[in-house]
Structures are given as structure tokens and as C-alpha cells.
Design a protein around this motif. Structure first.
Motif, PDB file in Angstrom:
ATOM      1  N   ASN A 188     -49.971 -16.199 100.538  1.00 52.75           N
ATOM      2  CA  ASN A 188     -48.358 -15.869 100.811  1.00 52.75           C
ATOM      3  C   ASN A 188     -47.500 -16.998 100.593  1.00 52.75           C
ATOM      4  N   ILE A 189     -46.396 -16.857 100.328  1.00 50.47           N
ATOM      5  CA  ILE A 189     -45.529 -17.832 100.020  1.00 50.47           C
ATOM      6  C   ILE A 189     -44.273 -17.646 101.294  1.00 50.47           C
ATOM      7  N   PHE A 190     -43.973 -18.858 101.985  1.00 46.19           N
ATOM      8  CA  PHE A 190     -42.818 -18.799 102.872  1.00 46.19           C
ATOM      9  C   PHE A 190     -41.783 -19.837 102.357  1.00 46.19           C
ATOM     10  N   VAL A 203     -40.275 -14.232 102.595  1.00 40.75           N
ATOM     11  CA  VAL A 203     -41.907 -14.075 102.150  1.00 40.75           C
ATOM     12  C   VAL A 203     -42.133 -13.396 100.989  1.00 40.75           C
ATOM     13  N   VAL A 204     -43.281 -13.750 100.421  1.00 44.13           N
ATOM     14  CA  VAL A 204     -43.927 -12.895  99.329  1.00 44.13           C
ATOM     15  C   VAL A 204     -45.126 -12.665  99.939  1.00 44.13           C
ATOM     16  N   TRP A 205     -45.694 -11.682 100.145  1.00 44.27           N
ATOM     17  CA  TRP A 205     -46.834 -11.353 100.392  1.00 44.27           C
ATOM     18  C   TRP A 205     -47.989 -11.256  99.307  1.00 44.27           C
ATOM     19  N   THR A 206     -49.183 -11.548  99.325  1.00 49.07           N
ATOM     20  CA  THR A 206     -50.135 -11.311  98.180  1.00 49.07           C
ATOM     21  C   THR A 206     -50.842 -10.125  98.149  1.00 49.07           C
ATOM     22  N   ASN A 207     -51.005  -9.496  96.838  1.00 49.31           N
ATOM     23  CA  ASN A 207     -51.876  -8.292  96.638  1.00 49.31           C
ATOM     24  C   ASN A 207     -51.445  -7.404  97.527  1.00 49.31           C
TER      25      ASN A 207
END
Ligand SMILES: [Zn+2]
Length: 416
Positions: free
Chosen positions: A66-68, A126-130
């Protein structure tokens, strides 16, 4: 502080950013194919991070990928106001599902940056994974780990159809971050998303103020009758499992119609044994999915379903095994977050209505551990998980303005 009411996002820049990400992993028919943790997913993430760094954001990646991307506030002891969604797509995915929520958050922060507007609390994208769960099932795995619904070891060990694990693929594309997933605070989370349904378009509304998500029950059903010759077995006395299943399927549809308009029900998967044209089917397996936003109504639907399935099986002389394999309670979003979205929408003068999310979203996981709400914008024909998915630039811009002003409200409420 008052001049922030005049702030507006740049709809053209938002649209161009969505199109630019859409070119990474292009689909055959105008959509995108950017499955989680592929090279294409990495390239999309890299571009997103470059854009965030250009406006001075600092980047943290956690150990679920996850990217913050953080823009500091005046008081960095306050938990950040977070907005975003996901960048991964279905194999034949559209350009907007998930991507819009990430890039609307980016556009909101770009607008703060361009206008030199500070916030009391920090803001993060935020970018949440999968999220999609297409390459690695289940869906929404990383927001699920953040919310404590899944163990990290379980998530890392999930494999794709080639046997590659989620954890190994995170490392391979360079997105196994150092931060422990769930360790960073979220003061509030806002997720903008295309509706993925037809309601806003049909009602001619620009913004959906989302108050919660549906609950659901999943069942596996096995009916056992008797295989027998299709020619020499008279109709009376047959134990035809498929005829029983057919009546159950029709009943499942009727059940949702009885609880209209918010109930939905689906039989989506079936196998027939022995699956031979001249043998009466002795065994049938199928699935049932029922959903409703109200916990009590969902419980009533479940009770009715169980009673009616049993009665139909008995009538046809077949044995019935009804297993509830999964259930999820309806979620209610946070009143303050809903109010922030509703106030932003009405002060901007957009037509709007309250609604419940039919689909699952990362926000429906995070709301278990942090105050959360969502903003919906219409998409053409309600179509999603399809390369033809499309949305009007004006609606995307409106949703982004709502996001910006809801973020400002939440980020400045604490000690502004
Ligand atoms: Zn999505």
C-alpha cells in the motif's frame, strides 16, 4: 481559511492523468489490463509516485505494498485525512474503476499545492494493493490486512494461477515496503469511485453520498436425487435434482423481488452431474449470493431462503445440503465523514442523493477501523468491470471537487 471555499480542482488535468495511467497496460477494446503486482501495475505505481513527488509529497510503502503519499499539515501529530482507492484492474477492466479515486485524491492535493493552501491535519493519498482480487483472491486483501480481517502471512502466501505468491511478487516489483501494514494512523478515509451501477444516471444525479455498503451471505448448495434413464423412467417418481434446482433458482429471484428495491440475489455458478442428455440429473451443485444493506432484512431473507430451499427439495424428493460459506454484515459509514461529503456537495451546488454501495470497496474494510465514507459519480449505463466503462469528465470533476472540500473540512476540523 475562508478563501478555500473558492478552490476548484482542474478537471482537465484530472482527465489527462486518468488517460495517462490508462495507457499503461492498455486493453484491446479501450480499457486497461493492469493486474495486481504485474510489471504494468509497477509502472502505474511508479508514475503515480513520480506525480506525488513533483508536488512535494513524501512516500511510504507498507509491507502489503500500500502506498501513502503524504502532504504535511500544520500539526503533524494529528492523524492524516486519507483519500484514495486502487490502481489495479480486472483483466478486461475499465479506465475508471479505482483509478478515479486515486487520481481524484491526487488532483485534490495538487490543487492544495498550486494554491499554497495548508491544512491543520496532514493529508495523504492512498493506493491499496490488489483490490480487484482477480490475480490474487480474495479481493480487497491489503485494506483487509490493514483492517485486521486477514493475517499478513496468509495474504503473502496467496498464489496466482501460475503459483507465484503475492509476497514474492510484491518483492519482485519493488513494492514490499518497510512499514508494517496497519501501523500508520488514518484520521479519516474518503474514497471517490464510479458508481458501477445505473442509479445515479437513471435519477439524473451528479453525486452519490454513500452512507454504507451492503451485507451479504454466500451459500453452496448440493442437491442429490437419483440418476436414471431419460427414456424409460416415467415422470412421476423421478428424483430430478436439476428440476429442483430450477425451482430454487426462480425462488431466489422472487425472494429479492419481495424485498425490493434494495435486495439482490444471484445464482451465478452451477454444475450438473452426470451432465448427460439422456440421464436424469442425479446431482446438482450451485451457489447463491444474497445481499441487502439492512442487517435485519438480510437476516429475514436468509431465514426465508433456508426454509424455502428445504421445502422445494422435499417436494422433489431430493436431499439438500445448504452450506453458508461466508457472510459479511452490512457496513455503515461514519456520520461525520458522510456529513463532510454531504455538506461539500450541497455547498458546491451539485445534484445528489444518498445511497448504499452495491459493490465491495476498500472503504468497506477500512470503515471497521477508521472513520470512512465514499463519494460516487455516475458511469455510463452503470457498466463496470468492462473495457467499455466510461464516465463524463464533468461528473468526474464534480466528484473531485466534493472530495477536495470534504478533505478540507475533515483536515481542518480538529484544531483549525
Ligand atoms: Zn474499484
Amino acid at each position: 481559511m475562508s478563501e478555500t471555499t473558492q478552490l476548484r480542482v482542474d478537471g482537465k488535468r484530472l482527465w489527462e492523468s486518468i488517460m495517462a495511467i490508462g495507457e499503461i497496460g492498455p486493453g484491446q477494446h479501450g480499457g486497461s489490463c493492469r493486474l495486481a503486482l504485474t510489471d504494468e501495475d509497477r509502472d502505474g505505481r511508479d508514475l503515480f509516485i513520480r506525480w506525488c513527488e513533483e508536488i512535494g509529497c513524501s512516500i511510504t510503502v507498507d509491507d502489503m505494498g500500500n502506498i501513502f503519499a503524504r502532504r504535511d499539515g500544520r500539526n503533524n501529530d494529528l492523524a492524516p485525512i486519507v483519500a484514495g482507492s486502487h490502481l489495479d484492474t480486472q483483466p478486461h477492466g475499465g479506465k475508471f474503476d479505482g483509478i478515479y479515486g486515486v487520481l481524484a485524491a491526487l488532483e485534490a492535493v495538487r490543487t492544495l499545492h498550486d494554491n499554497d493552501v495548508s491544512t491543520a491535519a496532514p493529508v495523504e493519498i492512498v493506493v491499496w494493493t490488489n483490490e480487484e482480487g482477480s490475480r490474487f483472491a480474495p479481493a480487497m486483501i491489503s485494506s483487509g490486512v490493514y483492517a485486521g480481517l486477514f493475517e499478513k502471512d496468509y495474504a503473502w502466501a496467496i498464489t496466482d494461477s501460475d503459483g507465484k505468491s503475492l509476497g514474492d511478487e510484491l518483492k519482485r516489483i519493488g513494492y514490499m515496503g518497510a512499514a508494517s501494514c496497519g501501523s500508520n494512523p488514518i484520521g479519516a478515509l474518503l474514497e471517490a469511485h464510479i458508481e458501477q451501477g445505473p442509479i445515479l444516471e437513471a435519477d439524473d444525479q451528479q453525486i452519490g453520498v454513500v452512507v454504507g455498503g451492503q451485507g451479504q451471505h454466500w451459500y453452496d448448495v448440493t442437491l442429490k436425487g437419483q440418476d436414471s434413464h431419460a427414456g424409460s423412467t416415467p415422470m412421476p417418481g423421478r428424483r430430478d435434482a436439476l428440476v429442483a434446482a430450477a425451482e430454487i433458482i426462480t425462488m431466489v429471484q422472487t425472494l429479492a423481488l419481495e424485498f425490493a428495491p434494495q435486495a439482490v440475489s444471484t445464482v451465478g455458478e452451477m454444475s450438473v452431474m452426470p451432465n448427460s442428455r439422456n440421464t436424469i440429473p442425479g446431482e446438482v451443485f450451485f451457489t447463491i449470493d444474497i445481499r441487502n444493506p439492512d442487517e435485519n432484512v438480510l437476516a429475514q431473507m436468509a431465514a426465508q431462503l433456508e426454509a424455502r430451499v428445504a421445502a422445494i427439495a422435499e417436494k422433489h424428493g431430493v436431499e439438500c445440503k445448504l452450506d453458508e460459506i461466508w457472510d459479511k454484515a452490512p457496513v455503515k459509514f461514519d456520520p461525520d465523514c458522510i456529513a463532510a461529503v454531504a455538506e461539500a456537495t450541497s455547498s458546491l451546488g451539485y445534484s445528489n442523493q444518498q445511497m448504499v454501495s452495491g459493490a465491495g470497496h476498500d472503504a468497506c474494510q477500512i470503515c471497521l477501523v477508521a472513520p470512512t465514507s465514499m463519494i460516487f459519480v455516475p458511469c455510463a449505463g452503470g457498466l463496470s468491470h468492462n473495457e467499455q466503462e466510461s464516465a463524463e469528465p464533468a461528473d468526474l470533476e464534480a466528484g473531485c471537487n466534493v472530495l477536495l472540500h470534504a478533505m478540507l473540512k475533515l483536515a481542518n476540523r480538529a484544531n483549525a
